[in-house]
Design a protein around this motif. Structure first.
Motif, PDB file in Angstrom:
ATOM      1  N   SER A  49     -28.103  -5.459   9.550  1.00  0.00           N
ATOM      2  CA  SER A  49     -27.853  -5.306   8.114  1.00  0.00           C
ATOM      3  C   SER A  49     -26.850  -4.193   7.859  1.00  0.00           C
ATOM      4  N   GLN A  50     -26.890  -3.143   8.663  1.00  0.00           N
ATOM      5  CA  GLN A  50     -25.915  -2.065   8.509  1.00  0.00           C
ATOM      6  C   GLN A  50     -24.533  -2.539   8.933  1.00  0.00           C
ATOM      7  N   ASN A  51     -24.474  -3.322  10.026  1.00  0.00           N
ATOM      8  CA  ASN A  51     -23.191  -3.812  10.505  1.00  0.00           C
ATOM      9  C   ASN A  51     -22.608  -4.864   9.576  1.00  0.00           C
ATOM     10  N   LEU A  52     -23.452  -5.534   8.804  1.00  0.00           N
ATOM     11  CA  LEU A  52     -22.963  -6.531   7.874  1.00  0.00           C
ATOM     12  C   LEU A  52     -22.055  -5.872   6.847  1.00  0.00           C
ATOM     13  N   HIS A  53     -22.449  -4.718   6.366  1.00  0.00           N
ATOM     14  CA  HIS A  53     -21.626  -4.013   5.383  1.00  0.00           C
ATOM     15  C   HIS A  53     -20.417  -3.364   6.055  1.00  0.00           C
ATOM     16  N   ASP A  54     -20.619  -2.797   7.234  1.00  0.00           N
ATOM     17  CA  ASP A  54     -19.541  -2.068   7.893  1.00  0.00           C
ATOM     18  C   ASP A  54     -18.569  -2.999   8.618  1.00  0.00           C
ATOM     19  N   GLY A  55     -19.113  -3.917   9.411  1.00  0.00           N
ATOM     20  CA  GLY A  55     -18.288  -4.750  10.275  1.00  0.00           C
ATOM     21  C   GLY A  55     -17.414  -5.727   9.529  1.00  0.00           C
ATOM     22  N   PHE A  56     -17.932  -6.383   8.521  1.00  0.00           N
ATOM     23  CA  PHE A  56     -17.149  -7.363   7.793  1.00  0.00           C
ATOM     24  C   PHE A  56     -16.283  -6.727   6.712  1.00  0.00           C
ATOM     25  N   GLY A  57     -16.505  -5.472   6.442  1.00  0.00           N
ATOM     26  CA  GLY A  57     -15.712  -4.794   5.430  1.00  0.00           C
ATOM     27  C   GLY A  57     -16.054  -5.236   4.022  1.00  0.00           C
ATOM     28  N   ILE A  58     -17.289  -5.630   3.797  1.00  0.00           N
ATOM     29  CA  ILE A  58     -17.694  -6.068   2.471  1.00  0.00           C
ATOM     30  C   ILE A  58     -17.949  -4.831   1.628  1.00  0.00           C
ATOM     31  N   LYS A  59     -17.103  -4.636   0.645  1.00  0.00           N
ATOM     32  CA  LYS A  59     -17.316  -3.519  -0.264  1.00  0.00           C
ATOM     33  C   LYS A  59     -18.005  -4.055  -1.496  1.00  0.00           C
ATOM     34  N   HIS A  60     -18.831  -3.269  -2.080  1.00  0.00           N
ATOM     35  CA  HIS A  60     -19.567  -3.642  -3.287  1.00  0.00           C
ATOM     36  C   HIS A  60     -20.384  -4.911  -3.062  1.00  0.00           C
ATOM     37  N   ALA A  61     -21.110  -4.956  -1.940  1.00  0.00           N
ATOM     38  CA  ALA A  61     -21.889  -6.143  -1.593  1.00  0.00           C
ATOM     39  C   ALA A  61     -22.916  -6.503  -2.663  1.00  0.00           C
ATOM     40  N   PRO A  62     -23.628  -5.555  -3.291  1.00  0.00           N
ATOM     41  CA  PRO A  62     -24.565  -5.956  -4.339  1.00  0.00           C
ATOM     42  C   PRO A  62     -23.866  -6.638  -5.514  1.00  0.00           C
ATOM     43  N   LEU A  63     -22.678  -6.182  -5.835  1.00  0.00           N
ATOM     44  CA  LEU A  63     -21.929  -6.790  -6.931  1.00  0.00           C
ATOM     45  C   LEU A  63     -21.531  -8.221  -6.576  1.00  0.00           C
TER      46      LEU A  63
END
Length: 112
Positions: A49-63
């Motif tokens: 779950s941490q790598n999902l935000h970091d690795g894919f470069g998804i910024k503002h994932a909740p939005l």
């Protein structure tokens, strides 16, 4: 991890105490090892779950998640009114609810 010291005098009672201390330390290490093995899948999920935000470069994932839920709600949901105007109203609502996300995407694409 410090092992207990062996007694200097070789009395039977002191040797027995040292043996019990060694056994207790061995059991502690076994418990640590077993608990680490049990928690390993949880650690993997946390890491993913941490790598999902970091690795894919998804910024503002909740939005993005809110935008996806809103889009699915508007596209698949049934309106309270039925008729030709409801589809137009639905598209207007969709546009106004996704406007902050579209604005954010456009700003980040200009910066890059």
């Amino acid at each position: 991890m410090s092992l207990p010291q062996l007694p200097h005098n070789n009395s039977r009672a002191e040797m027995r105490k040292a043996l019990i201390r060694l056994r207790m330390e061995m059991h502690r290490q076994e418990i640590r090892h077993e608990s680490a093995q049990l928690l390993q899948p949880l650690q993997r999920v946390r890491g993913m779950s941490q790598n999902l935000h970091d690795g894919f470069g998804i910024k503002h994932a909740p939005l993005w998640g809110v935008a996806a839920v809103t889009l699915l709600g508007f596209l698949t949901g049934k309106g309270a009114k039925s008729g030709g105007a409801s589809s137009l109203t639905r598209l207007v609502r969709l546009g106004t609810s996704l406007a902050p996300l579209i604005k954010l995407v456009m700003q980040t694409s200009r910066k890059n």
